[in-house]
Design a protein around this motif. Structure first.
Motif, PDB file in Angstrom:
ATOM      1  N   VAL A   1       0.823  -1.204   0.000  1.00 52.62           N
ATOM      2  CA  VAL A   1       0.000   0.000   0.000  1.00 52.62           C
ATOM      3  C   VAL A   1       0.859   1.257   0.000  1.00 52.62           C
TER       4      VAL A   1
ATOM      5  N   LYS B   1      -2.521   7.769  -0.359  1.00 50.78           N
ATOM      6  CA  LYS B   1      -3.347   8.214  -1.481  1.00 50.78           C
ATOM      7  C   LYS B   1      -2.803   9.472  -2.158  1.00 50.78           C
TER       8      LYS B   1
ATOM      9  N   GLU C   1       0.253   5.641   6.277  1.00 49.63           N
ATOM     10  CA  GLU C   1      -0.759   6.693   6.410  1.00 49.63           C
ATOM     11  C   GLU C   1      -0.138   8.048   6.755  1.00 49.63           C
TER      12      GLU C   1
ATOM     13  N   ALA D   1      -5.736  -2.857   4.373  1.00 49.00           N
ATOM     14  CA  ALA D   1      -5.844  -1.792   3.366  1.00 49.00           C
ATOM     15  C   ALA D   1      -7.282  -1.292   3.265  1.00 49.00           C
TER      16      ALA D   1
ATOM     17  N   GLN E   1      -8.790   4.993   4.905  1.00 50.48           N
ATOM     18  CA  GLN E   1      -9.172   5.930   3.851  1.00 50.48           C
ATOM     19  C   GLN E   1      -7.968   6.730   3.363  1.00 50.48           C
TER      20      GLN E   1
ATOM     21  N   LYS F   1      -3.944   3.438  -0.512  1.00 49.32           N
ATOM     22  CA  LYS F   1      -4.494   2.680  -1.633  1.00 49.32           C
ATOM     23  C   LYS F   1      -3.542   1.546  -1.956  1.00 49.32           C
TER      24      LYS F   1
END
Length: 283
Positions: free
Chosen positions: A140, A143, A208, A222, A226, A229
């Motif tokens: 991951v 984002k 994060e 994952a 929020q 990604k």
């Protein structure tokens, strides 16, 4: 005449004394009867003390946190005399805690090897444990990251500075990641970039917060965030299948209650919750 008056006075006093004595006897008898009645009523009344709750300690892999918290609400609603206390962490660390005598009624592991050790050392009966779920390993990224990562080979790029994995010796997700990177001939070359986390949730947190460029976690982890990604799914052919066994610890002081929750975890209701959070059910 005087003698007659004296006789009448004595007679009156005698009658008064008799009435007083009779009254006292009646009161004493009434009080005795009332006390007896009260005692009888007290004896016949049922106990008003509510049933004490039984607390179960469940040592569970950190990747199961969200699913188990939802299952907890449903189970405690159906079983108001049961209180579930979860001890979330890396499966290897939880295994060692149980070996060292830490209180635990059930163990839910993210790797079969940790359950096997406890079965072999007779901390868990082989007939009271079973494989329940499967999961997948993914990489991951944040984002809002500007680093381009789409495959395992991209981890070698100079722009990828830090890669987070769980401590391979104690965190199953870290062990699977090491295995996959070893099989793709990248483990040794990426050592200088490695940042290790105490469990899979800490690895997720590193991504994060932007402390690392990429991290290896389970698909289920994952899905809970929020802020990240999936960059790519790790080829399942490069690592051992991720299987989650559950078992009852022999040292439990609440065998009946532990068996009840163990059975519930295998029910359709509980399995639907696990699937909701991205797990797959072993057939």
């Amino acid at each position: 005449m005087i003698k007659q008056m004296k006789s009448r006075r004595i007679l009156s006093l005698g009658l008064a004394a008799m009435l007083v004595f009779a009254g006292c006897s009646t009161q004493q008898k009434s009080a005795t009867d009332n006390n007896s009645s009260t005692a009888a009523q007290s004896t016949s009344l049922p106990s008003q003390n509510p049933a004490e709750k039984v607390e179960l300690t469940v040592s569970a892999a950190a990747s199961m946190t969200d699913a188990l918290k939802e299952i907890q609400k449903a189970y405690e609603t159906k079983n108001p005399t049961i209180k579930l206390n979860f001890n979330f962490g890396a499966s290897g660390a939880l295994q060692q805690q149980i070996e060292q005598g830490a209180p635990a009624d059930l163990f839910l592991s993210a790797a079969t090897k940790n359950m096997k050790v406890l079965v072999d050392k007779q901390f868990i009966d082989s007939t009271q444990q079973k494989k329940l779920l499967t999961n997948e390993l993914v990489a991951v990224i944040a984002k809002d990251t500007k680093v381009s990562i789409g495959s395992v080979s991209d981890l070698s790029k100079a722009e990828v500075k830090n890669i987070a994995i769980g401590i391979p010796e104690s965190v199953p997700a870290g062990g699977y990641a090491k295995e996959a990177l070893t099989n793709t001939k990248l483990w040794d070359t990426l050592q200088s970039k490695m940042v290790q986390g105490k469990d899979v949730r800490q690895v997720l947190q590193y991504v994060e917060t932007g402390n690392v460029d990429v991290g290896f976690v389970y698909k289920t982890d994952a899905l809970t965030s929020q802020k990240v990604k999936v960059a790519f799914a790790v080829d399942p052919k490069t690592y051992t299948p991720v299987e989650y066994p559950i078992g009852i610890v022999k040292a439990t002081k609440h065998s009946k209650e532990a068996e009840g929750f163990y059975t519930f975890l295998q029910s359709k209701e509980a399995l639907e919750v696990f699937v909701k959070y991205g797990f797959s059910v072993l057939k």
